[in-house]
Design a protein around this motif. Structure first.
Motif, mmCIF file in Angstrom:
data_model
loop_
_atom_site.group_PDB
_atom_site.id
_atom_site.type_symbol
_atom_site.label_atom_id
_atom_site.label_comp_id
_atom_site.label_asym_id
_atom_site.label_seq_id
_atom_site.Cartn_x
_atom_site.Cartn_y
_atom_site.Cartn_z
ATOM 1 N N GLN A 143 0.827 -1.211 0.000
ATOM 2 C CA GLN A 143 0.000 0.000 0.000
ATOM 3 C C GLN A 143 0.858 1.256 0.000
ATOM 4 O OE1 GLN A 143 -2.639 -0.487 3.345
ATOM 5 N NE2 GLN A 143 -4.111 -1.660 2.133
ATOM 6 N N GLU A 144 1.991 1.227 0.666
ATOM 7 C CA GLU A 144 2.881 2.386 0.661
ATOM 8 C C GLU A 144 3.448 2.639 -0.735
ATOM 9 O OE1 GLU A 144 6.861 4.005 2.977
ATOM 10 O OE2 GLU A 144 5.904 2.153 3.618
ATOM 11 N N MET A 178 2.028 1.714 -3.550
ATOM 12 C CA MET A 178 0.916 2.155 -4.384
ATOM 13 C C MET A 178 0.635 3.639 -4.153
ATOM 14 S SD MET A 178 -1.575 -1.207 -4.080
ATOM 15 C CE MET A 178 -3.030 -0.235 -4.118
ATOM 16 N N ALA A 179 0.680 4.067 -2.905
ATOM 17 C CA ALA A 179 0.443 5.483 -2.608
ATOM 18 C C ALA A 179 1.536 6.360 -3.207
ATOM 19 C CB ALA A 179 0.362 5.691 -1.093
#
Length: 175
Positions: free
Chosen positions: A50-51, A53-54
């Protein structure tokens, strides 16, 4: 009590039977610890994904905003040229007046992405004469007189500051 009789003391000993207690609590506790460790590892992997992707989303958004800002600057310059007030001179760029060059914004952006990615690229075309029939038969020259229907195609390729993402914006602008 009689002195000749020995005193008997009964001893009660408890012996554990190996069949009844085999350390089941230890095995259950170890299995629970293993499951918790696997959950923790999976959670760390999801958080890392998720990091990333962000960060990618941020980079693409920054590249798009840079391209959009550059397009707006070029449109302001075109507005200044059409109105003859010299507005947004910082966005000065050459305006092509060629109708039959087969310009394709998608292919142009793909070619730009293989080039040096840190530099924003701009392509501005006057397409009013091409679509309004205000050009000569040669279709490669500019209009004979001033175009009554000024329409421009502004295409910008931009990257974010770290040059990890790129974006292309293609607009049709009518001042």
């Amino acid at each position: 009590m009689h002195p000749s009789l020995p005193i008997r003391r009964e001893r009660r000993t408890t012996t554990s039977r190996p069949g009844k207690q085999g350390g089941a609590a230890l095995y259950v506790a170890l299995m629970i610890l293993i499951l918790l460790a696997l959950l923790g590892i999976a959670g760390m992997q999801v958080a890392g994904l998720q990091e990333r992707m962000a960060a990618n989303y941020l980079g693409v958004n920054q590249a798009f905003q840079a391209a959009e800002a550059d397009v707006r600057l070029r449109e302001c310059f075109i507005e200044g040229v059409v109105n003859r007030d010299g507005a947004c001179a910082a966005g000065a760029t050459a305006i092509q007046q060629i109708c039959d060059d087969g310009f394709d914004a998608t292919n142009w952006a793909a070619e730009m992405s293989t080039d040096v990615p840190q530099v924003n690229r701009v392509n501005v075309r006057a397409i009013g004469p091409c679509i309004s029939g205000n050009s000569e038969l040669s279709m490669g020259t500019g209009p004979v007189n001033e175009d009554p229907n000024p329409v421009y195609q502004v295409t910008v390729y931009a990257t974010n500051a770290a040059a990890t993402a790129n974006a292309a914006v293609d607009t049709i602008f009518r001042p």
